[in-house]
Scaffold this motif. Structure first.
Motif, mmCIF file in Angstrom:
data_model
loop_
_atom_site.group_PDB
_atom_site.id
_atom_site.type_symbol
_atom_site.label_atom_id
_atom_site.label_comp_id
_atom_site.label_asym_id
_atom_site.label_seq_id
_atom_site.Cartn_x
_atom_site.Cartn_y
_atom_site.Cartn_z
ATOM 1 N N ASN A 64 11.438 1.522 8.800
ATOM 2 C CA ASN A 64 10.817 0.303 9.322
ATOM 3 C C ASN A 64 9.314 0.280 9.015
ATOM 4 O OD1 ASN A 64 13.252 -0.603 10.287
ATOM 5 N ND2 ASN A 64 12.901 0.134 12.377
ATOM 6 N N GLU A 65 8.633 1.422 9.157
ATOM 7 C CA GLU A 65 7.211 1.491 8.844
ATOM 8 C C GLU A 65 6.943 1.219 7.375
ATOM 9 O OE1 GLU A 65 5.484 5.163 10.107
ATOM 10 O OE2 GLU A 65 5.741 4.727 12.235
ATOM 11 N N ALA A 80 4.797 -1.913 5.850
ATOM 12 C CA ALA A 80 3.674 -1.687 4.943
ATOM 13 C C ALA A 80 3.859 -2.456 3.646
ATOM 14 C CB ALA A 80 3.523 -0.198 4.660
ATOM 15 N N ASN A 81 5.086 -2.540 3.151
ATOM 16 C CA ASN A 81 5.361 -3.283 1.922
ATOM 17 C C ASN A 81 5.202 -4.788 2.115
ATOM 18 O OD1 ASN A 81 5.850 -1.015 0.388
ATOM 19 N ND2 ASN A 81 8.063 -1.045 0.772
ATOM 20 N N ASN A 82 5.400 -5.271 3.345
ATOM 21 C CA ASN A 82 5.320 -6.706 3.614
ATOM 22 C C ASN A 82 3.892 -7.174 3.881
ATOM 23 O OD1 ASN A 82 8.072 -6.961 3.340
ATOM 24 N ND2 ASN A 82 8.480 -6.730 5.533
ATOM 25 N N LEU A 86 -4.271 -3.211 -0.336
ATOM 26 C CA LEU A 86 -5.359 -2.934 -1.275
ATOM 27 C C LEU A 86 -4.926 -3.141 -2.714
ATOM 28 C CD1 LEU A 86 -8.220 -1.839 -1.806
ATOM 29 C CD2 LEU A 86 -7.232 0.436 -1.791
ATOM 30 N N TYR A 87 -3.702 -2.798 -3.037
ATOM 31 C CA TYR A 87 -3.239 -2.866 -4.412
ATOM 32 C C TYR A 87 -2.367 -4.085 -4.721
ATOM 33 C CZ TYR A 87 -4.866 1.893 -4.341
ATOM 34 O OH TYR A 87 -5.640 3.010 -4.209
ATOM 35 N N SER A 88 -2.276 -5.021 -3.799
ATOM 36 C CA SER A 88 -1.449 -6.189 -4.063
ATOM 37 C C SER A 88 -2.086 -7.065 -5.128
ATOM 38 C CB SER A 88 -1.224 -6.984 -2.773
ATOM 39 O OG SER A 88 -2.437 -7.502 -2.316
#
Length: 92
Positions: free
Chosen positions: A76-77, A81-83, A88-90
């Motif tokens: 879930n974490e 974090a992916n959502n 920073l790197y998106s």
């Protein structure tokens, strides 16, 4: 005159080299232990029992920290974090 200067320079270099060669580097310091032999042996046995002593090519030993999270909580974490949009790197 020229040979005299060369001879004096060579003698000075030899004298300076001999003077520097006598000085130990690093300077020798006396070692005094703060532990007894029994203390060191006990510490070694404790380290062996805990798996802190490297054998063969296993150096360095990195112990994995215990986790209090379940597998589902970790997943879930990661999903949260992916959502995140402000990552920073998106978009890079």
């Amino acid at each position: 005159m020229n040979i005299k200067n060369i001879t004096v320079a060579a003698a000075l270099l030899v004298a300076a080299g001999a003077a520097l060669a006598e000085a130990p580097y690093p300077p020798a310091t006396a070692f005094t232990s703060t532990q007894t032999r029994a203390d060191v042996k006990a510490e070694l046995q404790r380290a062996r029992a805990n798996g802190e002593i490297a054998v063969r090519n296993e150096y360095p030993i990195v112990r994995q920290a215990s986790s209090h999270l379940s597998r589902q909580q970790v997943q879930n974490e990661v999903q949260q974090a992916n959502n995140k949009v402000d990552n920073l790197y998106s978009g890079a």
